[in-house]
Design a protein around this motif. Structure first.
Motif, PDB file in Angstrom:
ATOM      1  N   LYS A   5       0.829  -1.205   0.000  1.00  0.00           N
ATOM      2  CA  LYS A   5       0.000   0.000   0.000  1.00  0.00           C
ATOM      3  C   LYS A   5       0.858   1.248   0.000  1.00  0.00           C
ATOM      4  O   LYS A   5       2.015   1.211   0.440  1.00  0.00           O
ATOM      5  N   HIS A   6       0.253   2.348  -0.429  1.00  0.00           N
ATOM      6  CA  HIS A   6       0.882   3.660  -0.314  1.00  0.00           C
ATOM      7  C   HIS A   6      -0.187   4.696  -0.009  1.00  0.00           C
ATOM      8  O   HIS A   6      -1.380   4.455  -0.243  1.00  0.00           O
ATOM      9  N   ARG A   7       0.263   5.857   0.466  1.00  0.00           N
ATOM     10  CA  ARG A   7      -0.656   6.961   0.786  1.00  0.00           C
ATOM     11  C   ARG A   7       0.104   8.262   0.674  1.00  0.00           C
ATOM     12  O   ARG A   7       1.163   8.424   1.285  1.00  0.00           O
ATOM     13  N   VAL A   8      -0.429   9.188  -0.128  1.00  0.00           N
ATOM     14  CA  VAL A   8       0.166  10.519  -0.230  1.00  0.00           C
ATOM     15  C   VAL A   8      -0.941  11.571  -0.091  1.00  0.00           C
ATOM     16  O   VAL A   8      -2.125  11.271  -0.294  1.00  0.00           O
ATOM     17  N   GLY A   9      -0.534  12.788   0.259  1.00  0.00           N
ATOM     18  CA  GLY A   9      -1.452  13.925   0.309  1.00  0.00           C
ATOM     19  C   GLY A   9      -1.056  14.903  -0.780  1.00  0.00           C
ATOM     20  O   GLY A   9       0.130  15.240  -0.917  1.00  0.00           O
ATOM     21  N   ASN A  98      -5.045   7.040  -1.514  1.00  0.00           N
ATOM     22  CA  ASN A  98      -4.620   5.721  -1.032  1.00  0.00           C
ATOM     23  C   ASN A  98      -4.495   4.779  -2.215  1.00  0.00           C
ATOM     24  O   ASN A  98      -5.345   4.777  -3.122  1.00  0.00           O
ATOM     25  N   THR A 116       8.437  -0.224  -3.822  1.00  0.00           N
ATOM     26  CA  THR A 116       9.222   1.013  -3.829  1.00  0.00           C
ATOM     27  C   THR A 116       8.950   1.819  -5.093  1.00  0.00           C
ATOM     28  O   THR A 116       8.774   3.048  -5.050  1.00  0.00           O
ATOM     29  N   GLY A 119       5.749   3.614  -5.008  1.00  0.00           N
ATOM     30  CA  GLY A 119       5.876   4.794  -4.142  1.00  0.00           C
ATOM     31  C   GLY A 119       6.423   5.976  -4.924  1.00  0.00           C
ATOM     32  O   GLY A 119       5.956   7.110  -4.794  1.00  0.00           O
ATOM     33  N   MET A 123       4.602   9.647  -5.894  1.00  0.00           N
ATOM     34  CA  MET A 123       5.218  10.972  -5.791  1.00  0.00           C
ATOM     35  C   MET A 123       5.166  11.686  -7.148  1.00  0.00           C
ATOM     36  O   MET A 123       5.118  12.926  -7.208  1.00  0.00           O
ATOM     37  N   LYS A 126       1.771  13.237  -7.347  1.00  0.00           N
ATOM     38  CA  LYS A 126       1.791  14.439  -6.474  1.00  0.00           C
ATOM     39  C   LYS A 126       2.483  15.601  -7.186  1.00  0.00           C
ATOM     40  O   LYS A 126       1.967  16.730  -7.237  1.00  0.00           O
TER      41      LYS A 126
ATOM     42  N   ALA B 112      -0.088   2.508   5.325  1.00  0.00           N
ATOM     43  CA  ALA B 112       0.157   2.943   3.938  1.00  0.00           C
ATOM     44  C   ALA B 112       1.039   4.191   3.916  1.00  0.00           C
ATOM     45  O   ALA B 112       1.967   4.309   3.102  1.00  0.00           O
ATOM     46  N   HIS B 113       0.767   5.125   4.811  1.00  0.00           N
ATOM     47  CA  HIS B 113       1.593   6.332   4.940  1.00  0.00           C
ATOM     48  C   HIS B 113       3.042   5.944   5.246  1.00  0.00           C
ATOM     49  O   HIS B 113       3.985   6.432   4.611  1.00  0.00           O
ATOM     50  N   SER B 115       4.544   3.150   4.757  1.00  0.00           N
ATOM     51  CA  SER B 115       5.142   2.436   3.626  1.00  0.00           C
ATOM     52  C   SER B 115       5.744   3.429   2.630  1.00  0.00           C
ATOM     53  O   SER B 115       6.900   3.292   2.213  1.00  0.00           O
ATOM     54  N   THR B 116       4.969   4.435   2.259  1.00  0.00           N
ATOM     55  CA  THR B 116       5.469   5.430   1.306  1.00  0.00           C
ATOM     56  C   THR B 116       6.651   6.195   1.886  1.00  0.00           C
ATOM     57  O   THR B 116       7.666   6.418   1.215  1.00  0.00           O
ATOM     58  N   GLY B 119       9.775   4.246   1.868  1.00  0.00           N
ATOM     59  CA  GLY B 119      10.327   4.213   0.507  1.00  0.00           C
ATOM     60  C   GLY B 119      11.168   5.449   0.235  1.00  0.00           C
ATOM     61  O   GLY B 119      12.257   5.382  -0.354  1.00  0.00           O
ATOM     62  N   VAL B 120      10.659   6.591   0.693  1.00  0.00           N
ATOM     63  CA  VAL B 120      11.392   7.853   0.562  1.00  0.00           C
ATOM     64  C   VAL B 120      12.724   7.775   1.309  1.00  0.00           C
ATOM     65  O   VAL B 120      13.771   8.215   0.805  1.00  0.00           O
ATOM     66  N   ILE B 143       5.559  13.752   2.061  1.00  0.00           N
ATOM     67  CA  ILE B 143       4.631  13.018   1.202  1.00  0.00           C
ATOM     68  C   ILE B 143       3.192  13.480   1.394  1.00  0.00           C
ATOM     69  O   ILE B 143       2.292  13.048   0.687  1.00  0.00           O
TER      70      ILE B 143
END
Lengths: 147, 147
Positions: A5-9, A98, A116, A119, A123, A126, B112-113, B115-116, B119-120, B143
């Motif tokens: 999973k990943h999550r960005v804002g 998400n 990775t 991810g 970005m 974003k 999830a947050h 995880s990202t 990765g960073v 992120i």
């Protein structure tokens, strides 16, 4: 089954994110510039990375909220039968995106690599909205010296 | 239990990567500049991000191959009882670094947050060795707009 999973804002609207996930023009701005076939449920999107690449069938669309794809075809083998889910919502100051890539047969080094790399592409989404420019293949950020 | 993984390839030796994972000086170059306590098995490393942050106990060290930590203390709550494993090997042209953060009680948006964000930080380790400069807190890549 394995997943990641990943999550960005993202400083932008859910509609902007949804557009980047559901049109050839949008997808080609952050994943690969060679993207064709995006459309409604049932459409098959072909993502190409210098010749070959995965296909995904669009299996669910809820405008500005949810996009779900099922892997189609044989490439890459480890992605067979897997699905990808994008979910987004606005929280006042940003849109939370998400992501999950699930239904993997096994959790191995290739899954870790893809985690990775996804991810990095989150970005890119974003950056696409906030800076007006993503980093799609062939100008994607490399995470090792084999890709 | 839930987990997530990452994998990067770094142009450098396994010894260089191991050094960045096992000393205060190394860790402070890619995760947070405020890092104290790194040492042998049994040592507790305190990582601080503007005041608070997690502690990890070093529970396994195999030089140039393997580093394992167990979360210690209460912060953040979701990391309680979780472990982090770094494994590295040279493949001729690069050192492959595999990472996993496992034994999470649940797989939610916070996972999830993280995880990202991990990765960073993997990319920060890569940059540290290849470009001579990582991106540790407080100059880490953001992120979302809550961190």
């Amino acid at each position: 089954m394995a997943e990641f999973k990943h999550r960005v804002g993202i400083r932008g609207s859910a509609a902007q994110v949804y557009e980047l996930l559901t049109t050839d023009t949008g997808l080609s701005q952050w994943w690969t510039t060679d993207t064709h076939g995006a459309g409604g449920v049932g459409s098959i999107i072909e993502f190409r990375f210098g010749g070959d690449g995965p296909d995904f069938e669009v299996i669910e669309l809820v405008p500005n909220q949810r996009v779900r794809w099922r892997h189609s075809g044989d490439m890459p083998t480890a992605w067979k039968d897997s699905e990808i889910l994008f979910e987004m919502y606005e929280d006042g100051k940003q849109t939370i995106l998400n992501f999950s890539h699930y239904n993997w047969a096994q959790s191995d080094e290739y899954l870790a690599h893809c985690s990775t790399k996804w991810g990095v592409f989150m970005m890119s989404i974003k950056s696409c909205i906030e800076a007006g420019r993503g980093q799609p293949f062939p100008d994607d950020v490399h995470i090792d010296f084999d890709e």
